[in-house]
Design a protein around this motif. Structure first.
Motif, PDB file in Angstrom:
ATOM      1  N   PHE A 216       1.047  -1.228  -0.174  1.00 35.55           N
ATOM      2  CA  PHE A 216       0.051  -0.095  -0.338  1.00 35.55           C
ATOM      3  C   PHE A 216       0.480   0.941   0.185  1.00 35.55           C
ATOM      4  CE2 PHE A 216      -2.190  -3.232   2.251  1.00 35.55           C
ATOM      5  CZ  PHE A 216      -3.678  -3.621   1.400  1.00 35.55           C
ATOM      6  N   VAL A 217       2.353   1.179   0.173  1.00 37.84           N
ATOM      7  CA  VAL A 217       3.118   2.304   0.110  1.00 37.84           C
ATOM      8  C   VAL A 217       4.305   2.001  -0.615  1.00 37.84           C
ATOM      9  CG1 VAL A 217       2.550   3.087   2.129  1.00 37.84           C
ATOM     10  CG2 VAL A 217       4.292   1.458   2.393  1.00 37.84           C
ATOM     11  N   PRO A 218       4.278   3.588  -2.076  1.00 37.47           N
ATOM     12  CA  PRO A 218       6.315   3.102  -2.194  1.00 37.47           C
ATOM     13  C   PRO A 218       6.944   2.251  -1.444  1.00 37.47           C
ATOM     14  CG  PRO A 218       5.114   5.151  -1.812  1.00 37.47           C
ATOM     15  CD  PRO A 218       3.962   4.470  -1.433  1.00 37.47           C
ATOM     16  N   CYS A 219       7.694   1.506  -2.278  1.00 38.15           N
ATOM     17  CA  CYS A 219       8.683   1.260  -1.603  1.00 38.15           C
ATOM     18  C   CYS A 219       9.260   0.281  -2.886  1.00 38.15           C
ATOM     19  CB  CYS A 219       7.720  -0.379  -0.556  1.00 38.15           C
ATOM     20  SG  CYS A 219       7.636  -1.645  -1.514  1.00 38.15           S
ATOM     21  N   GLU A 220      10.474  -0.205  -2.495  1.00 37.83           N
ATOM     22  CA  GLU A 220      12.315  -0.845  -3.131  1.00 37.83           C
ATOM     23  C   GLU A 220      12.014  -2.337  -3.244  1.00 37.83           C
ATOM     24  OE1 GLU A 220      14.922  -1.221  -5.230  1.00 37.83           O
ATOM     25  OE2 GLU A 220      14.053   1.132  -4.712  1.00 37.83           O
ATOM     26  N   PRO A 221      11.420  -2.140  -4.313  1.00 40.24           N
ATOM     27  CA  PRO A 221      10.636  -3.882  -4.759  1.00 40.24           C
ATOM     28  C   PRO A 221      12.182  -4.986  -3.761  1.00 40.24           C
ATOM     29  CG  PRO A 221       9.863  -2.437  -6.560  1.00 40.24           C
ATOM     30  CD  PRO A 221      11.464  -1.542  -5.694  1.00 40.24           C
ATOM     31  N   LEU A 222      13.657  -4.656  -4.418  1.00 37.14           N
ATOM     32  CA  LEU A 222      14.561  -5.471  -4.387  1.00 37.14           C
ATOM     33  C   LEU A 222      14.953  -5.737  -2.781  1.00 37.14           C
ATOM     34  CD1 LEU A 222      17.543  -4.218  -7.035  1.00 37.14           C
ATOM     35  CD2 LEU A 222      15.630  -5.841  -7.494  1.00 37.14           C
ATOM     36  N   LEU A 223      14.901  -4.272  -1.833  1.00 39.84           N
ATOM     37  CA  LEU A 223      14.663  -4.811  -0.373  1.00 39.84           C
ATOM     38  C   LEU A 223      13.665  -5.479  -0.275  1.00 39.84           C
ATOM     39  CD1 LEU A 223      15.909  -0.911   0.571  1.00 39.84           C
ATOM     40  CD2 LEU A 223      17.053  -2.908   0.132  1.00 39.84           C
ATOM     41  N   ALA A 224      12.528  -5.583  -0.268  1.00 42.07           N
ATOM     42  CA  ALA A 224      11.206  -6.023   0.113  1.00 42.07           C
ATOM     43  C   ALA A 224      11.568  -7.559  -0.086  1.00 42.07           C
ATOM     44  CB  ALA A 224      10.149  -5.891  -0.446  1.00 42.07           C
ATOM     45  N   ILE A 225      12.098  -8.229  -1.638  1.00 39.54           N
ATOM     46  CA  ILE A 225      12.353  -9.403  -1.833  1.00 39.54           C
ATOM     47  C   ILE A 225      13.671 -10.008  -0.843  1.00 39.54           C
ATOM     48  CG2 ILE A 225      13.608 -11.299  -3.910  1.00 39.54           C
ATOM     49  CD1 ILE A 225      11.692  -8.698  -5.945  1.00 39.54           C
ATOM     50  N   ALA A 226      14.339  -9.443  -0.866  1.00 40.63           N
ATOM     51  CA  ALA A 226      15.771 -10.148  -0.266  1.00 40.63           C
ATOM     52  C   ALA A 226      15.012  -9.809   1.703  1.00 40.63           C
ATOM     53  CB  ALA A 226      16.160  -8.671   0.343  1.00 40.63           C
TER      54      ALA A 226
END
Length: 480
Positions: free
Chosen positions: A346-356
């Motif tokens: 629901f918020v703009p985030c960094e996808p790579l950090l989320a995947i990690a």
């Protein structure tokens, strides 16, 4: 004169049967608990009136006895006392037993070995011959007809003749435990000495964290009560079995601790056998970094539990219980971290950090489940030191020791922290998009400073985060 020639002398003619295969064994190699024969119950006719069991007839001097566990065995009370668990009620088996007894008596005569009243022969009838050993009740030892290498009998390496005597006494008490009913009892002093050993073991366990005694405080107290009852009736075969089993354990413990030897093990954590050091400094450094030094704690404890390849279950159980508690906590913590990732949708985030962070959390969760599933059976009271020893022996590497095992133990908690770290970085990215980069960086620095201070305050080595030059200056100032 060899066994074949002696057999011809005994039976009066040449025998082409394989019965002349006479081999030495120890009391541990009788296959007592490995027999796989089957009983064949069947219906019988019950006649009216009182019935006495049909008597079984044995040769003179032979008598039947039943072990407290239910094993039937036979004993001959003669010049050469003989014990066997062969079912000599069967005529063919009886003939075979008598043949081997007569042959061994002829070998004793040929070798000029005196037959003393304290000597007892055990024979095990096999398909291709006979296995045997002698025990001497006076010296509490086991012996054989010929010289033989100890490793051929499965006897571990020893450091001295007295060290070997400890193991032979261990074999002696094993025989007494298996065949206790015909002895007529044991001297009261045998029980008194055992009570003294257990009393010392109880005190050692109560006053030392590194006691080499194998029974726990609770077990020692229980056995002392049992032995006080056994002392009142040492002639009973059931009590003989109990006393022999405990003496067997005592002798085994004395053997592995090198009791009475030049170098003896005085503490559970004291190594007295040389073990080449493992060259795994790079692996240790990598594991230390990945797990935030948690693998070092696991490695130290595993090494402490497996000194000289010995395992004390009383030390293993609390260790693995704490490990299981930690892995279960890691499971729920990783699960909570995975749930927190729901907010990132629901918020703009960094996808790579989320995947990690999600990957680390999922791996932490799954490794926790695997470790709990694998070690749950080794934590219960149903497990024993033998099970743990087999497990640790299988895991131990001669090159790296327990380095990779310790890393595996630390992975759930370590990956959980890495997942939290990357999730925190992603939170900083989200925060910078909301309040600006400067506020986000300031918040991150504040958290970092508080975290470093917290680690510095709670760390045993309080100067870990001080640069080397400042550390030297501080030490010099303290010396002044």
């Amino acid at each position: 004169m060899d066994a074949l020639a002696l057999s011809e002398k005994v039976i009066g003619h040449h025998d082409d049967s394989p019965r002349v295969n006479l081999r030495p064994i120890t009391a541990l190699a009788t296959g007592r608990y490995e027999k796989c024969t089957y009983a064949t119950p069947r219906s019988v006719v019950l006649v009216p009136g009182f019935q006495n069991p049909i008597p079984h007839y044995l040769p003179p001097q032979w008598s039947a006895h039943t072990h407290p566990e239910g094993q039937l065995y036979f004993h001959r009370n003669s010049a050469l006392r003989v014990t066997t668990d062969a079912h000599i009620y069967t005529p063919e088996i009886l003939d075979n037993v008598l043949f081997w007894v007569k042959l061994i008596e002829a070998i004793l005569e040929e070798k000029n070995i005196p037959i003393l009243p304290t000597i007892e022969l055990f024979i095990l009838i096999e398909e291709t011959g006979c296995a045997y050993y002698f025990i001497d009740h006076r010296s509490r030892s086991q012996f054989w007809l010929d010289s033989i290498q100890s490793e051929d009998l499965g006897i571990p390496d020893v450091v001295s003749p007295s060290h070997l005597s400890l193991y032979l006494e261990y074999l002696y008490w094993t025989h007494i435990e298996h065949f206790p009913m015909h002895l007529g009892g044991l001297p009261v002093k045998v029980v008194e000495d055992l009570l003294c050993v257990l009393s010392h073991g109880l005190t050692d366990q109560m006053t030392s964290q590194t006691s080499t005694f194998f029974y726990t405080q609770k077990e020692c107290a229980q056995f002392i009560k049992i032995l006080k009852l056994a002392r009142e009736n040492t002639a009973d075969g059931h009590q003989v079995c109990v006393i022999a089993r405990l003496w067997r354990q005592v002798c085994d413990n004395r053997f592995v601790t090198h009791y009475g030897q030049e170098t003896s093990r005085l503490g559970r954590d004291q190594a007295i056998l040389y073990d080449p050091p493992q060259s795994s400094s790079r692996i240790s450094a990598v594991a230390r970094f990945i797990t935030f030094t948690m693998s070092d704690a696991y490695l130290a404890k595993l090494n402490d539990l497996f000194v000289d390849r010995l395992v004390y279950f009383s030390q293993w159980q609390p260790f693995i219980r704490r490990c299981l508690q930690g892995w279960r906590r890691s499971f729920w913590s990783a699960f909570a971290i995975i749930m927190l990732h729901g907010f990132l949708f629901f918020v703009p985030c960094e996808p790579l950090l989320a995947i990690a962070s999600a990957s680390f959390a999922c791996t932490s969760l799954f490794t926790s489940v695997v470790l709990v599933h694998r070690y749950d059976r080794l934590e219960t009271d149903d497990a024993c030191a033998h099970d743990v020893h087999e497990h640790l022996t299988a895991l131990y590497s001669t090159k790296h020791g327990f380095q990779f095992v310790a890393l595996s133990y630390a992975i759930p908690s370590a990956l959980q922290l890495w997942a939290l770290f990357f999730l925190a970085l992603n939170a900083m990215v989200v925060l910078s998009g909301m309040v600006g980069t400067c506020c986000a960086v300031g918040s991150g620095l504040f958290v970092a400073v508080v975290l470093i201070w917290f680690l510095q305050t709670t760390s045993e080595s309080s100067l870990n985060f001080i640069p080397q030059a400042l550390r030297r200056e501080k030490l010099e100032h303290d010396m002044v």
